[in-house]
Scaffold this motif. Structure first.
Motif, PDB file in Angstrom:
ATOM      1  N   ILE A   7       0.866  11.619   2.851  1.00 18.68           N
ATOM      2  CA  ILE A   7      -0.591  11.740   2.812  1.00 18.68           C
ATOM      3  C   ILE A   7      -1.024  13.144   3.179  1.00 18.68           C
ATOM      4  CG2 ILE A   7      -2.687  10.993   3.965  1.00 18.68           C
ATOM      5  CD1 ILE A   7      -1.746   8.236   3.763  1.00 18.68           C
ATOM      6  N   ILE A   8      -0.303  13.736   4.130  1.00 19.95           N
ATOM      7  CA  ILE A   8      -0.701  15.073   4.539  1.00 19.95           C
ATOM      8  C   ILE A   8      -0.243  16.123   3.528  1.00 19.95           C
ATOM      9  CG2 ILE A   8      -0.403  16.838   6.303  1.00 19.95           C
ATOM     10  CD1 ILE A   8      -0.324  14.649   8.359  1.00 19.95           C
ATOM     11  N   LEU A  52       0.839  -1.198   0.000  1.00 21.89           N
ATOM     12  CA  LEU A  52       0.000   0.000   0.000  1.00 21.89           C
ATOM     13  C   LEU A  52       0.871   1.244   0.000  1.00 21.89           C
ATOM     14  CD1 LEU A  52      -2.925  -0.640   2.447  1.00 21.89           C
ATOM     15  CD2 LEU A  52      -3.064  -0.003   0.066  1.00 21.89           C
ATOM     16  N   VAL A  95       3.725   3.780  14.103  1.00 17.67           N
ATOM     17  CA  VAL A  95       4.452   4.747  14.923  1.00 17.67           C
ATOM     18  C   VAL A  95       4.230   4.443  16.411  1.00 17.67           C
ATOM     19  CG1 VAL A  95       4.669   7.180  15.522  1.00 17.67           C
ATOM     20  CG2 VAL A  95       4.346   6.510  13.136  1.00 17.67           C
ATOM     21  N   LEU A 125      -0.769   7.488  -6.503  1.00 21.53           N
ATOM     22  CA  LEU A 125      -1.951   6.719  -6.880  1.00 21.53           C
ATOM     23  C   LEU A 125      -2.448   7.134  -8.253  1.00 21.53           C
ATOM     24  CD1 LEU A 125      -4.118   6.516  -3.674  1.00 21.53           C
ATOM     25  CD2 LEU A 125      -3.071   4.654  -4.937  1.00 21.53           C
ATOM     26  N   PHE A 166       6.170   1.498  17.446  1.00 22.64           N
ATOM     27  CA  PHE A 166       7.593   1.808  17.591  1.00 22.64           C
ATOM     28  C   PHE A 166       7.852   2.539  18.902  1.00 22.64           C
ATOM     29  CE2 PHE A 166      11.230   4.652  16.930  1.00 22.64           C
ATOM     30  CZ  PHE A 166      12.199   3.709  16.619  1.00 22.64           C
ATOM     31  N   MET A 179       9.064   2.134  11.118  1.00 20.01           N
ATOM     32  CA  MET A 179       8.716   3.431  11.685  1.00 20.01           C
ATOM     33  C   MET A 179       9.004   4.547  10.682  1.00 20.01           C
ATOM     34  SD  MET A 179       8.299   5.645  14.199  1.00 20.01           S
ATOM     35  CE  MET A 179       8.864   7.266  14.591  1.00 20.01           C
ATOM     36  N   SER A 210     -11.817  20.793  -0.765  1.00 19.13           N
ATOM     37  CA  SER A 210     -12.964  19.998  -1.196  1.00 19.13           C
ATOM     38  C   SER A 210     -13.944  19.917  -0.036  1.00 19.13           C
ATOM     39  CB  SER A 210     -12.510  18.622  -1.621  1.00 19.13           C
ATOM     40  OG  SER A 210     -11.695  18.065  -0.636  1.00 19.13           O
ATOM     41  N   PRO A 238      -0.466  14.263  -1.341  1.00 27.34           N
ATOM     42  CA  PRO A 238      -1.284  13.073  -1.584  1.00 27.34           C
ATOM     43  C   PRO A 238      -1.107  12.495  -2.984  1.00 27.34           C
ATOM     44  CG  PRO A 238      -2.621  14.907  -0.789  1.00 27.34           C
ATOM     45  CD  PRO A 238      -1.270  15.452  -1.072  1.00 27.34           C
ATOM     46  N   LEU A 282     -16.510  18.226   2.500  1.00 26.88           N
ATOM     47  CA  LEU A 282     -16.523  16.932   3.160  1.00 26.88           C
ATOM     48  C   LEU A 282     -17.482  16.055   2.392  1.00 26.88           C
ATOM     49  CD1 LEU A 282     -15.741  15.146   5.477  1.00 26.88           C
ATOM     50  CD2 LEU A 282     -17.672  16.056   6.719  1.00 26.88           C
ATOM     51  N   ALA A 320      -0.444   3.749   9.299  1.00 33.74           N
ATOM     52  CA  ALA A 320       0.905   4.264   9.535  1.00 33.74           C
ATOM     53  C   ALA A 320       1.057   4.712  10.989  1.00 33.74           C
ATOM     54  CB  ALA A 320       1.199   5.408   8.581  1.00 33.74           C
ATOM     55  N   ILE A 378      -6.005  16.051   7.077  1.00 37.56           N
ATOM     56  CA  ILE A 378      -6.489  15.467   5.826  1.00 37.56           C
ATOM     57  C   ILE A 378      -8.001  15.547   5.736  1.00 37.56           C
ATOM     58  CG2 ILE A 378      -4.510  13.925   5.577  1.00 37.56           C
ATOM     59  CD1 ILE A 378      -6.501  11.665   6.386  1.00 37.56           C
ATOM     60  N   ALA A 381       6.523   4.521   7.984  1.00 40.10           N
ATOM     61  CA  ALA A 381       5.263   5.067   8.468  1.00 40.10           C
ATOM     62  C   ALA A 381       5.307   6.590   8.477  1.00 40.10           C
ATOM     63  CB  ALA A 381       4.968   4.535   9.866  1.00 40.10           C
ATOM     64  N   MET A 382       6.415   7.156   8.942  1.00 35.60           N
ATOM     65  CA  MET A 382       6.520   8.612   8.988  1.00 35.60           C
ATOM     66  C   MET A 382       6.489   9.198   7.579  1.00 35.60           C
ATOM     67  SD  MET A 382       6.513   9.326  12.125  1.00 35.60           S
ATOM     68  CE  MET A 382       7.126  10.958  12.444  1.00 35.60           C
ATOM     69  N   LEU A 388       5.130   7.903   5.021  1.00 35.09           N
ATOM     70  CA  LEU A 388       3.764   7.744   4.530  1.00 35.09           C
ATOM     71  C   LEU A 388       2.862   8.852   5.063  1.00 35.09           C
ATOM     72  CD1 LEU A 388       2.095   5.891   2.854  1.00 35.09           C
ATOM     73  CD2 LEU A 388       1.714   4.447   4.822  1.00 35.09           C
ATOM     74  N   ILE A 389       2.969   9.110   6.363  1.00 36.07           N
ATOM     75  CA  ILE A 389       2.132  10.153   6.962  1.00 36.07           C
ATOM     76  C   ILE A 389       2.437  11.491   6.304  1.00 36.07           C
ATOM     77  CG2 ILE A 389       1.675  11.435   9.080  1.00 36.07           C
ATOM     78  CD1 ILE A 389       2.158   8.822  10.613  1.00 36.07           C
ATOM     79  N   ARG A 445      -3.906  23.027  -3.518  1.00 35.06           N
ATOM     80  CA  ARG A 445      -5.021  22.098  -3.582  1.00 35.06           C
ATOM     81  C   ARG A 445      -6.333  22.840  -3.422  1.00 35.06           C
ATOM     82  NH1 ARG A 445      -4.183  18.188   0.833  1.00 35.06           N
ATOM     83  NH2 ARG A 445      -2.034  18.874   0.816  1.00 35.06           N
ATOM     84  N   THR A 470       0.803   4.322  -2.599  1.00 40.67           N
ATOM     85  CA  THR A 470       0.425   5.655  -2.130  1.00 40.67           C
ATOM     86  C   THR A 470       1.585   6.628  -2.244  1.00 40.67           C
ATOM     87  OG1 THR A 470      -0.326   4.340  -0.272  1.00 40.67           O
ATOM     88  CG2 THR A 470      -1.138   6.568  -0.417  1.00 40.67           C
ATOM     89  N   ILE A 497      -4.971   4.613   5.308  1.00 40.86           N
ATOM     90  CA  ILE A 497      -3.516   4.510   5.228  1.00 40.86           C
ATOM     91  C   ILE A 497      -2.865   5.282   6.373  1.00 40.86           C
ATOM     92  CG2 ILE A 497      -1.519   4.923   3.774  1.00 40.86           C
ATOM     93  CD1 ILE A 497      -3.139   3.263   2.199  1.00 40.86           C
ATOM     94  N   LEU A 498      -3.389   6.464   6.603  1.00 40.31           N
ATOM     95  CA  LEU A 498      -2.798   7.310   7.635  1.00 40.31           C
ATOM     96  C   LEU A 498      -2.833   6.624   8.993  1.00 40.31           C
ATOM     97  CD1 LEU A 498      -1.762  10.306   8.018  1.00 40.31           C
ATOM     98  CD2 LEU A 498      -3.993  10.735   8.986  1.00 40.31           C
ATOM     99  N   GLY A 525     -11.402  16.117   4.521  1.00 43.42           N
ATOM    100  CA  GLY A 525     -11.872  16.330   3.156  1.00 43.42           C
ATOM    101  C   GLY A 525     -11.220  15.424   2.137  1.00 43.42           C
ATOM    102  N   GLN A 526     -10.105  14.790   2.506  1.00 42.39           N
ATOM    103  CA  GLN A 526      -9.531  13.813   1.575  1.00 42.39           C
ATOM    104  C   GLN A 526     -10.355  12.528   1.625  1.00 42.39           C
ATOM    105  OE1 GLN A 526      -5.385  12.834   1.237  1.00 42.39           O
ATOM    106  NE2 GLN A 526      -4.767  14.813   2.027  1.00 42.39           N
TER     107      GLN A 526
END
Ligand SMILES: Nc1ncnc2c1ncn2[C@@H]1O[C@H](COP(=O)(O)OP(=O)(O)OP(=O)(O)O)[C@@H](O)[C@H]1O
Ligand SMILES: [Mg+2]
Lengths: 365, 256, 291
Positions: free
Chosen positions: A323-324, A261, C106, A269, C109, A313, A357, A327, A359, C102, C88, A316-317, A319-320, A354, A265, C98-99, C90-91
């Protein structure tokens, strides 16, 4: 008039916009093919691993990026591919038979489970695939005579038409084999996207109700996407089995699903290229950590080797962060940089801001 | 014979009788409009025809064939295309691709051929493209061909919706409020397009619209509904003059 | 007699699943997002409690220690929403999936770095004690688990039925947009709900730890809790709890009466069966998007 139209349509229909774009792809493949002459054994093995991850990533990309379905259990299909291939080879069948069989088994299984699963909306599908993963894992342990159970199984060396593609003896050939598979799959994937099948995937992803109104059978389309995705992943699984050579169910852990994934991501995507970007990242980060560990130990005298889970770890960081802040992933970032460079003096800071959008809610009241 | 016949159609959502005993018939080549106050059940009638909802009661016949039992995706191949009131485009695709998606019912290749991109696929793609270019020319969408839907102005998106429905190559087109949110000039374009669809393309048009000027300009016949029930049916002026219809509109205005 | 023991143990385990499931459902109901880190929040809650309570750590008394742990985890939940999840807003839903996955890594860890990866045991006043009634031996931990779960459920119900925040959260869960427009502070409520689910996770973690050792990977139990939430319909608090108990009971029964492997698969098989026959769960009703 007609003639002009025709040539211009063909230009849009063709895979590459112009000769230049095609030349670049050819050059890239040529460099990739020459890699065994350019780098040593170690990096060639890493490159092979990256190719396999890219293949698996493309499998998941088709599903998540292009048909809008999430799978949290794609490692299950890697496993099905690997075990089908290995078990059939152990039964005496040649690789040219077992390899497609791996794709077929994973693809059929995927499409089959997809038929009930595709009726579920997003989150349920994600959870169902997770459950499927656990079930497949348990089945592998139970089916000991075929899979070697907890003990594991040895993937025999590959032979095609009398030529050895042994991962250890003939790494360069094994690499070429992987490269050939990846090139072929990428080509087929790109073809899919420029044809009615690919468009029906995108349609189902973006608006199910419109897709129906246009005569697209949503269930069948999703199941097809699921099946194709799993077939690609199955191919990757078969190669992964040979790459690792001796494996048990733990090779296909839940973390592999998550890493996949992550590949799609972070890669970006909705773009085939994203799978490659993501695969490079996921194979490069552990390398970077190893190097970093070495540096930290040798020059600073700090041992960060005692921190298990550090790479997860870090993933993961990353990835975060993506995404933030980005994206659209690495490939999206790359496109933006390209556009910025092309427009250089005219580029504005907020060019890619961006759009806010609303909700989006799937509930009706 | 009528192209589309709707008979005693009804659907209830829990206690809400969104549509309750509506009947009408649309003749080939006709422009037929449904009007009514907000929440009258107009869009729901469309959703019933395109089989997104299953009716509680009643039948829908198209070309003499009962389509009430079909699934949603089986409707378009018969020659019925539609637009959505709240624009349901494929946001992350280009205008061209959106229109090409409209060609789905005419696809002639399967996924294996597509993956190998056999010559048959290329031939079919050329033909689809040709048809789509015609639609774009008709609606003057060429300037937006390669643009993503997500970045387009509302007015253009409304037109793309119509374009996608036309790309299906239908016999009957359902337009759900094609002019809502458009400027006067844009509405006028819509009026011309509807006339052209009927005259040049031989289409039958079933339209839901609030803009009475547009309705009277293009419609042969009008059906007024309120609270899911039919109020009046006839020529635009007949329906507008109907006391029940006037009361229904007045009623909602007072209520608001 | 065995069977009763088995059942009580199953119900108690099921309560833990149910509480984690409750955490998912809380967040899902209020924000339409699914928190895949809920299992890891449970794990972290258990470890924080352990860090406060165990004699070789801070050595606080059990009840205040656990309460403090719950408060801390409430803060963690609040912070996760405020500083990460809100980014995030509105995404698409997928982004949150995924968030939170992840985030789970964390949290794992963090726990691993502080408390290590070898199993530890939380010191509880009721560890290892049994009640015997008419020849049936029932562990005190099981009884406490069931009682606490029942109490917590009632408290949560009261919270949603009577408190201002609870009522506002309900309004927000019906329709975020509408609630936002009429002036419900949707974002703050979301954060509060996250805090609440962090606290519930802590209770679940402590109850889990009262029955055995914990390590940073126990968060994977979240997958089972998912199954529970899905069986319960994902939108229903009592459903989640019942789903959890169902799974908790079926697992040991399957282990006893069916061939090996089925016990581990049973929660997921039940869940898939529910999903296939009732794609929206046993207790929820279908909501289709309106066009
Ligand atoms: N899926 C559904 N579930 C429940 N109620 C529905 C559903 N679809 C429509 N309704 C209800 O049916 C009634 C008619 O709705 P519909 O959308 O058909 O109105 P309309 O005539 O198109 O109004 P407008 O002019 O505002 O578009 C409304 O009360 C609406 O709330
Ligand atoms: Mg409407």
């Amino acid at each position: 008039m007609k003639v002009i139209f025709k040539t211009s349509y063909d230009r849009d229909i063709d895979l590459h916009k112009d000769g230049w774009a095609r030349a670049r792809i050819v050059a890239l493949v040529a460099v990739m093919a020459a890699l065994p002459f350019l780098v040593g054994e170690y990096y060639l093995a890493e490159a092979t691993n990256t190719l396999i991850w890219a293949l698996a990533g493309m499998g998941l990309m088709l599903l998540v990026g292009h048909s809008g379905q999430v799978s949290l259990g794609h490692a299950a299909f890697l496993a099905i591919g690997a075990y089908t291939d290995t078990a059939l080879m152990n039964a005496g069948l040649p690789f040219v038979v077992t390899f497609p069989a791996a794709a077929l088994a994973a693809g059929l299984f995927g499409a089959l489970v997809a038929i009930p699963a595709v009726r579920m909306s997003g989150i349920y599908l994600a959870i169902a695939t997770l459950a499927l993963f656990v079930i497949v894992e348990e089945m592998i342990i139970i089916a000991e005579p075929i899979t070697g159970g907890v003990g594991g199984i040895m993937a025999p060396a590959i032979q095609i038409a009398g030529i050895d593609f042994d991962r250890y003896g003939q790494l360069d050939r094994f690499y070429w084999l992987c490269l050939a598979v990846v090139v072929a799959v990428t080509w087929a994937y790109a073809n899919l996207l420029r044809s009615p099948t690919g468009r029906s995937f995108l349609a189902v992803r973006d608006s199910e109700v419109s897709a129906r109104a246009l005569g697209i059978n949503v269930t069948r389309t999703r199941a097809l996407a699921f099946g194709l995705s799993c077939a690609m992943t199955g191919l990757a699984g078969a190669l992964m089995g040979h790459y690792i050579a001796f494996f048990n169910y733990e090779l296909f852990s839940i973390f592999i699903s998550i890493n996949l994934l992550l590949v799609v991501t972070i890669g970006g995507l909705g773009f085939i290229q994203g799978a490659f970007f993501g695969a490079i990242l996921i194979t490069a980060v552990p390398q970077a950590i190893t190097i970093l560990r070495g540096v930290a130990r040798d020059s600073l005298g700090v041992d960060i080797g005692g921190m298990p889970g550090l790479d997860t770890m870090l993933f993961a960081m990353i990835l975060i962060g993506f995404i933030i802040y980005e994206p659209t992933g690495l490939y999206g970032r790359w496109l933006k940089i390209k556009a910025w460079v092309e427009l250089f003096p005219l580029a504005r800071r907020d060019m890619f801001r961006r759009q806010k959008s609303y909700l989006k809610t799937e509930r009706q009241k | 014979m009528s192209l589309l016949e709707v008979e005693d159609l009804a659907i209830h959502f829990g206690g809400v009788k969104a549509v309750d005993g509506v009947s009408f018939a649309v003749a080939p080549g006709e422009v037929f409009s449904i009007i009514g106050p907000n929440g009258a059940g107009k869009s729901t009638i469309f959703n019933l025809i395109s089989r997104i909802y299953a009716p509680t009661r009643g039948t829908i016949r198209f070309n003499g064939r009962d389509i009430t039992g079909l699934q949603a995706h089986q409707v378009a191949p018969l020659g019925i295309a539609r637009t959505f009131q709240n624009i349901e485009l494929f946001d992350h695709s280009t205008v061209l691709d959106n229109l090409l998606m409209g060609r789905h019912v005419h696809r002639s290749t399967n996924f294996i051929q597509d993956m190998l991109f056999l010559p048959a696929v290329r031939r079919a793609e050329r033909a689809h493209r040709h048809r789509v270019e015609e639609v774009m020319e008709f609606l003057e969408l060429e300037a937006y061909r390669e643009k993503m839907i997500a970045g387009l102005p509302y007015g253009v998106r409304k037109v793309v919706e119509i374009g996608r429905a036309l790309a299906v190559g239908p016999e009957l087109i359902l337009l759900d409020e094609p002019a809502s949110g458009l400027s006067v000039e844009e509405s006028q374009d819509v009026a011309f397009w509807i006339e052209d669809m009927r005259r040049d393309m031989g289409l039958t048009v079933l339209m839901v619209e609030h803009d009475m000027r547009l309705v009277s300009q293009v419609s042969d016949r009008v059906l007024a509904v309120a609270n899911g029930k039919p109020l009046a049916q006839g020529t635009p002026s007949q329906v507008q003059a109907d006391p029940g219809v006037q009361a229904a509109y007045l009623g909602t205005e007072v209520a608001q | 007699m065995d069977l009763i023991q088995l059942l009580v143990g199953g119900v108690a385990t099921g309560c833990v699943y149910g509480l984690v499931a409750l955490g998912f459902v809380l967040i899902y109901k209020a924000t339409e997002g699914v928190n895949f880190a809920q299992g890891d929040m449970m794990m972290l809650g258990a470890f924080i409690a352990l860090g406060l309570v165990n004699s070789d750590h801070l050595g606080l008394a059990f009840i205040p220690g656990v309460a403090l742990a719950a408060v801390l985890m409430g803060g963690v939940g609040y912070g996760i929403d405020r500083f990460v999840v809100r980014q995030i807003f509105g995404q698409p839903q997928f982004a949150l999936v995924i968030l939170t996955i992840a985030l789970g890594f964390v949290l794992r860890f963090i726990a691993g770095s502080i408390w290590g990866y070898s199993p530890l045991v939380l010191e509880t006043p009721f560890a290892g004690r049994n009640l015997s009634m008419g020849g049936v031996n029932i562990s005190l931990a099981d009884i406490v688990t069931i009682l606490v779960t029942a109490l917590l459920t009632v408290a949560l119900w009261g919270f949603f039925a009577y408190t201002r925040i609870g009522l506002a959260a309900q309004a927000a869960s019906q329709n975020q947009m509408a609630a936002y427009i009429v002036g419900v502070p949707v974002r703050r409520i979301n954060s509060i709900i996250w805090a609440l689910s962090g606290m519930v996770a802590t209770v679940a973690g402590v109850l889990y730890a009262s029955k055995g050792a914990i390590d940073p990977n126990i968060g994977l139990l979240g997958i089972k809790a998912f199954a529970a939430a899905v069986i319960g319909g994902f939108g229903s608090l009592p459903g989640a709890l019942l789903g959890g108990i169902l799974i908790g009971v079926v697992e040991p029964l399957a282990a006893r009466y069916l061939p090996g492997g089925f016990s581990q698969m049973s929660p997921y098989i039940i869940m898939l069966a529910v999903l296939v026959t009732r794609p929206n769960g046993l207790f929820a009703q279908m909501h289709a998007k309106k066009v």
